[in-house]
Design a protein around this motif. Structure first.
Motif, short mmCIF file in Angstrom:
data_model
loop_
_atom_site.label_atom_id
_atom_site.label_comp_id
_atom_site.label_asym_id
_atom_site.label_seq_id
_atom_site.Cartn_x
_atom_site.Cartn_y
_atom_site.Cartn_z
N PHE A 164 30.20 23.69 32.86
CA PHE A 164 29.81 24.34 31.61
C PHE A 164 30.94 24.41 30.58
O PHE A 164 30.74 24.97 29.50
CB PHE A 164 29.29 25.76 31.90
N ALA A 165 32.11 23.89 30.89
CA ALA A 165 33.26 23.91 29.97
C ALA A 165 33.56 25.33 29.51
O ALA A 165 33.61 25.64 28.31
CB ALA A 165 33.04 22.97 28.78
N VAL A 166 33.76 26.22 30.48
CA VAL A 166 34.03 27.62 30.23
C VAL A 166 35.28 28.04 31.00
O VAL A 166 35.78 27.30 31.84
CB VAL A 166 32.84 28.51 30.66
N SER A 167 35.75 29.24 30.74
CA SER A 167 36.80 29.85 31.56
C SER A 167 36.11 30.72 32.60
O SER A 167 35.23 31.50 32.27
CB SER A 167 37.72 30.71 30.71
N ALA A 168 36.51 30.58 33.84
CA ALA A 168 35.90 31.34 34.93
C ALA A 168 36.97 31.77 35.91
O ALA A 168 37.93 31.04 36.15
CB ALA A 168 34.84 30.50 35.64
N ALA A 169 36.79 32.98 36.48
CA ALA A 169 37.75 33.49 37.45
C ALA A 169 37.11 34.59 38.27
O ALA A 169 36.15 35.23 37.84
CB ALA A 169 38.98 34.04 36.73
N GLU A 170 37.69 34.81 39.45
CA GLU A 170 37.31 36.00 40.22
C GLU A 170 38.08 37.16 39.59
O GLU A 170 39.31 37.14 39.53
CB GLU A 170 37.67 35.85 41.70
N VAL A 171 37.37 38.18 39.13
CA VAL A 171 37.99 39.25 38.36
C VAL A 171 37.92 40.61 39.04
O VAL A 171 38.39 41.60 38.48
CB VAL A 171 37.39 39.34 36.93
N GLY A 172 37.33 40.67 40.23
CA GLY A 172 37.24 41.94 40.92
C GLY A 172 36.86 41.77 42.37
O GLY A 172 36.40 40.71 42.78
N ALA A 173 37.05 42.83 43.13
CA ALA A 173 36.72 42.89 44.55
C ALA A 173 37.45 41.81 45.36
O ALA A 173 36.93 41.31 46.34
CB ALA A 173 35.21 42.78 44.76
N GLN A 174 38.67 41.51 44.97
CA GLN A 174 39.42 40.47 45.67
C GLN A 174 39.76 40.85 47.11
O GLN A 174 39.93 39.97 47.95
CB GLN A 174 40.73 40.14 44.93
N ASP A 175 39.84 42.12 47.41
CA ASP A 175 40.22 42.53 48.76
C ASP A 175 39.03 42.79 49.68
O ASP A 175 39.21 43.14 50.83
CB ASP A 175 41.11 43.77 48.69
#
Length: 97
Positions: A36-47
């Motif tokens: 989709f040509a977007v910025s994406a990241a895991e931003v929460g609940a990493q633990d």
């Protein structure tokens, strides 16, 4: 200028470790960015090994384009069999806001 984002609260399927979680989340984030040509990241609940929060954002000169892309992303994530979308939140802002 328009800025849009969507945030997903996800429950992962049969995952028993953070390593297994990464094997699901990293490819999902990479595929969202590529497709989709977007910025994406895991931003929460990493633990937490069965939960994840994924954030996706994009910028465009056209608000309708952002709405279409966010709708496509929502469908794409919702169709993934290895996870369940518990909630998704969208926001669209104009630079005049």
């Amino acid at each position: 200028m328009w800025i849009g984002w969507i945030e997903f609260d996800l429950l992962l399927g049969d995952v028993h470790s953070l390593k297994e979680k990464r094997s699901i989340v990293r490819p999902l984030v990479a595929e969202l960015a590529r497709r989709f040509a977007v910025s994406a990241a895991e931003v929460g609940a990493q633990d937490l090994h069965r939960r994840s929060t994924i954030g996706v954002s994009l910028v465009s000169g056209d608000g309708w384009h952002i709405r279409d892309v966010l709708e496509s992303i929502d469908r794409f994530v919702g169709e993934r069999p290895e996870l369940q979308v518990l909630a998704s939140r969208r926001r669209l802002l104009d630079s005049d806001d």
